[in-house]
Design a protein around this motif. Structure first.
Motif, PDB file in Angstrom:
ATOM      1  N   THR A 110     153.183 128.324  92.375  1.00 32.08           N
ATOM      2  CA  THR A 110     153.222 129.356  91.350  1.00 32.08           C
ATOM      3  C   THR A 110     152.261 129.031  90.210  1.00 32.08           C
ATOM      4  O   THR A 110     151.746 127.914  90.096  1.00 32.08           O
ATOM      5  CB  THR A 110     154.644 129.496  90.793  1.00 32.08           C
ATOM      6  OG1 THR A 110     155.047 128.230  90.248  1.00 32.08           O
ATOM      7  CG2 THR A 110     155.618 129.892  91.892  1.00 32.08           C
ATOM      8  N   TYR A 111     152.052 130.044  89.359  1.00 39.55           N
ATOM      9  CA  TYR A 111     151.200 129.841  88.188  1.00 39.55           C
ATOM     10  C   TYR A 111     151.701 130.723  87.055  1.00 39.55           C
ATOM     11  O   TYR A 111     152.422 131.709  87.273  1.00 39.55           O
ATOM     12  CB  TYR A 111     149.737 130.168  88.508  1.00 39.55           C
ATOM     13  CG  TYR A 111     149.489 131.625  88.826  1.00 39.55           C
ATOM     14  CD1 TYR A 111     149.211 132.544  87.811  1.00 39.55           C
ATOM     15  CD2 TYR A 111     149.548 132.095  90.134  1.00 39.55           C
ATOM     16  CE1 TYR A 111     148.997 133.885  88.102  1.00 39.55           C
ATOM     17  CE2 TYR A 111     149.340 133.426  90.432  1.00 39.55           C
ATOM     18  CZ  TYR A 111     149.066 134.324  89.415  1.00 39.55           C
ATOM     19  OH  TYR A 111     148.864 135.648  89.692  1.00 39.55           O
ATOM     20  N   VAL A 126     145.478 129.074  82.709  1.00 38.61           N
ATOM     21  CA  VAL A 126     146.243 129.279  83.939  1.00 38.61           C
ATOM     22  C   VAL A 126     146.826 127.924  84.339  1.00 38.61           C
ATOM     23  O   VAL A 126     146.085 126.957  84.529  1.00 38.61           O
ATOM     24  CB  VAL A 126     145.357 129.838  85.072  1.00 38.61           C
ATOM     25  CG1 VAL A 126     146.200 130.119  86.305  1.00 38.61           C
ATOM     26  CG2 VAL A 126     144.640 131.099  84.612  1.00 38.61           C
ATOM     27  N   GLU A 127     148.169 127.863  84.450  1.00 36.54           N
ATOM     28  CA  GLU A 127     148.844 126.599  84.729  1.00 36.54           C
ATOM     29  C   GLU A 127     149.826 126.755  85.885  1.00 36.54           C
ATOM     30  O   GLU A 127     150.242 127.863  86.217  1.00 36.54           O
ATOM     31  CB  GLU A 127     149.619 126.123  83.485  1.00 36.54           C
ATOM     32  CG  GLU A 127     148.754 125.890  82.269  1.00 36.54           C
ATOM     33  CD  GLU A 127     149.580 125.640  81.018  1.00 36.54           C
ATOM     34  OE1 GLU A 127     149.310 124.645  80.326  1.00 36.54           O
ATOM     35  OE2 GLU A 127     150.479 126.457  80.741  1.00 36.54           O
ATOM     36  N   GLY A 128     150.196 125.637  86.482  1.00 40.05           N
ATOM     37  CA  GLY A 128     151.208 125.652  87.535  1.00 40.05           C
ATOM     38  C   GLY A 128     150.783 124.869  88.760  1.00 40.05           C
ATOM     39  O   GLY A 128     149.642 124.389  88.861  1.00 40.05           O
ATOM     40  N   VAL A 186     147.610 125.945  90.630  1.00 39.47           N
ATOM     41  CA  VAL A 186     146.346 125.514  90.032  1.00 39.47           C
ATOM     42  C   VAL A 186     146.020 124.093  90.461  1.00 39.47           C
ATOM     43  O   VAL A 186     144.879 123.785  90.858  1.00 39.47           O
ATOM     44  CB  VAL A 186     146.424 125.606  88.494  1.00 39.47           C
ATOM     45  CG1 VAL A 186     145.158 125.053  87.856  1.00 39.47           C
ATOM     46  CG2 VAL A 186     146.654 127.047  88.058  1.00 39.47           C
ATOM     47  N   VAL A 227     145.401 136.285  90.457  1.00 35.45           N
ATOM     48  CA  VAL A 227     145.204 135.655  89.148  1.00 35.45           C
ATOM     49  C   VAL A 227     144.329 136.534  88.262  1.00 35.45           C
ATOM     50  O   VAL A 227     144.623 136.739  87.063  1.00 35.45           O
ATOM     51  CB  VAL A 227     144.588 134.251  89.308  1.00 35.45           C
ATOM     52  CG1 VAL A 227     144.308 133.632  87.942  1.00 35.45           C
ATOM     53  CG2 VAL A 227     145.507 133.356  90.115  1.00 35.45           C
ATOM     54  N   LEU A 235     141.480 126.216  83.756  1.00 38.74           N
ATOM     55  CA  LEU A 235     142.410 125.674  84.731  1.00 38.74           C
ATOM     56  C   LEU A 235     142.263 124.160  84.683  1.00 38.74           C
ATOM     57  O   LEU A 235     141.214 123.626  85.068  1.00 38.74           O
ATOM     58  CB  LEU A 235     142.118 126.174  86.150  1.00 38.74           C
ATOM     59  CG  LEU A 235     142.361 127.655  86.446  1.00 38.74           C
ATOM     60  CD1 LEU A 235     141.148 128.500  86.026  1.00 38.74           C
ATOM     61  CD2 LEU A 235     142.630 127.872  87.937  1.00 38.74           C
TER      62      LEU A 235
END
Length: 427
Positions: A356-357, A369-371, A374, A401, A418
């Protein structure tokens, strides 16, 4: 030593990473990609071992980690898969997920297996990313991480009949008389500090297993005394033999004791409270007034118990014990063996692992954008290589995204980050 609960950490093996490799031979200096896939990691599998009787082994070893897969290599060589880790548990073990406190599995059959942690999948080598327009991919896929979790093991003895009653009413003596079990017996409360099992043979009937459960006292369902730790051991029983001291030599009232113990059962589990019971009025050899037993039967009749379920016995002299065991065997022949019922809300639900992100805007106006998605994507690509960068952008588009960034209000020229990689967004 009898240990009936344990908390352990289990982790399956990580998948091996795919290889970035190109064919290089004499007269073929620019061969195509030939990086092989990484091997899958090893699973963590629980296995029932009928020879185990306690969870004592888990007092010394609390972490169980399976082997990871080996990375791929050139010449399309696949990495070796990690070996599965088999962890032995006693028959009758309930497996719980610590985080959700839900039941994962009931290990109730000899040789039964359960995969408690699924291994990480091996990553694809660069040969798998070769297309007509991308003939020399300079990137590969990393291996997937294995699952990890803390689990709780609860041992619930597999017995057909459970001996129930206050401390020092003669349960251990009764078990020693009807089976080859040799529990510790003495004239003081809580002589029995651990459950004892014995096999009872009755002429003309099927043998059955009987468990002597440590004495349950008033308040046991709330944690008073030793009872709460052992109430779980009678959950699997098909019938209960409720032993009371009819002699009254310790100043106890058999009817009051009977009612109090059943109230503790009701508080702990309605299903357990509703289990068929045979009442054994023990220590009758020390009873000098027969009216006491007759009054006892009368009061139990008023509670709904008929005389066919009330036995006057003396475990010390074996008086009435044979008739009691025959009735237990007869009742068992009419009650089928059933699995431990686990309610739907108590069952562990395996969630498919997804990458997930999330998207947020930091104080400088950069869209971050994190998770886990990434982390995995950036470890799979070489952002300094054009074909790899094209693949990177294609994945961002396909995973939605870019669409999420537009919904967040991103404009042409805004920065997207990212991890440590930044680029300008262009619609």
């Amino acid at each position: 030593m009898f240990i009936d609960t344990a908390k352990i950490f289990v982790k399956s093996g990580n998948g091996g990473s795919g290889s970035v490799s190109f064919r290089r031979e004499k007269y073929i200096p620019l061969g195509g990609p030939d990086g092989g896939d990484g091997g899958d990691g090893g699973d963590v599998i629980l296995v029932v071992d009928a020879s185990m009787t306690t969870l004592l082994d888990f007092s010394y070893a609390r972490k169980f980690i399976a082997k990871g897969g080996i990375g791929g290599s050139g010449s399309k060589c696949y990495g070796k898969a990690g070996q599965d880790l088999h962890v032995k548990v006693p028959m009758g073990t309930i497996v719980r997920d610590v985080e959700t406190d839900t039941v994962m599995c009931d290990m109730s059959h000899d040789g039964q297996t359960y995969r408690v942690c699924k291994a990480g999948q091996g990553g694809k080598g660069n040969v798998k990313f070769c297309t007509p327009t991308r003939q020399a991919p300079n990137f590969a896929e990393p291996g997937m991480p294995g699952e990890e979790r803390w689990i709780k093991l609860e041992l619930k003895l597999l017995a057909d009949v459970g001996l129930l009653g206050f401390p020092n009413v003669g349960k251990s003596t009764l078990l020693s008389v009807v089976s080859k079990a040799r529990p510790k017996i003495a004239n003081y409360h809580f002589t029995t500090l651990k459950p004892n099992l014995g096999v009872v043979s009755v002429k003309g009937a099927q043998s059955f297993v009987m468990a002597d459960i440590p004495g349950i006292i008033e308040g046991a369902a709330e944690g008073v005394g030793l009872g709460i730790g052992f109430l779980r051991h009678i959950e699997r029983t098909r019938i209960l033999i409720h032993v009371v001291d009819i002699s009254g030599i310790e100043g106890r009232d058999a009817v009051e004791d009977f009612i109090k113990i059943n109230e503790e059962l009701r508080k702990y589990s309605i299903k357990l409270w509703d289990r068929p019971q045979i009442i054994a009025a023990n220590k009758s050899d020390m009873l000098f007034d027969e009216e006491v037993f007759e009054n006892f039967k009368k009061k139990l009749n008023e509670l709904g118990y008929d005389n066919s379920k009330i036995f006057k016995i003396s475990a010390a002299t074996s008086q009435g014990v044979e008739a009691l065991m025959k009735e237990a065997a007869r009742m068992l022949s009419t009650i089928p063996v059933t699995e431990l019922v686990i309610e739907d809300e108590d069952k562990f639900v395996i969630e498919e692992k997804r990458f997930t992100y999330t998207v947020r805007v930091d104080e400088e106006g950069t869209y971050v954008v994190e998770g886990s998605f990434v982390d995995r994507l950036l470890s799979a690509v070489n952002i300094n290589e054009p074909d790899s960068l094209k693949y990177f952008h294609k994945v961002l588009k396909n995973k939605g995204v870019f669409e999420t960034l537009v919904e967040k209000g991103i404009q042409d020229g805004d920065l997207v980050r990212l991890l440590n990689f930044e680029f300008e967004f262009l619609l």
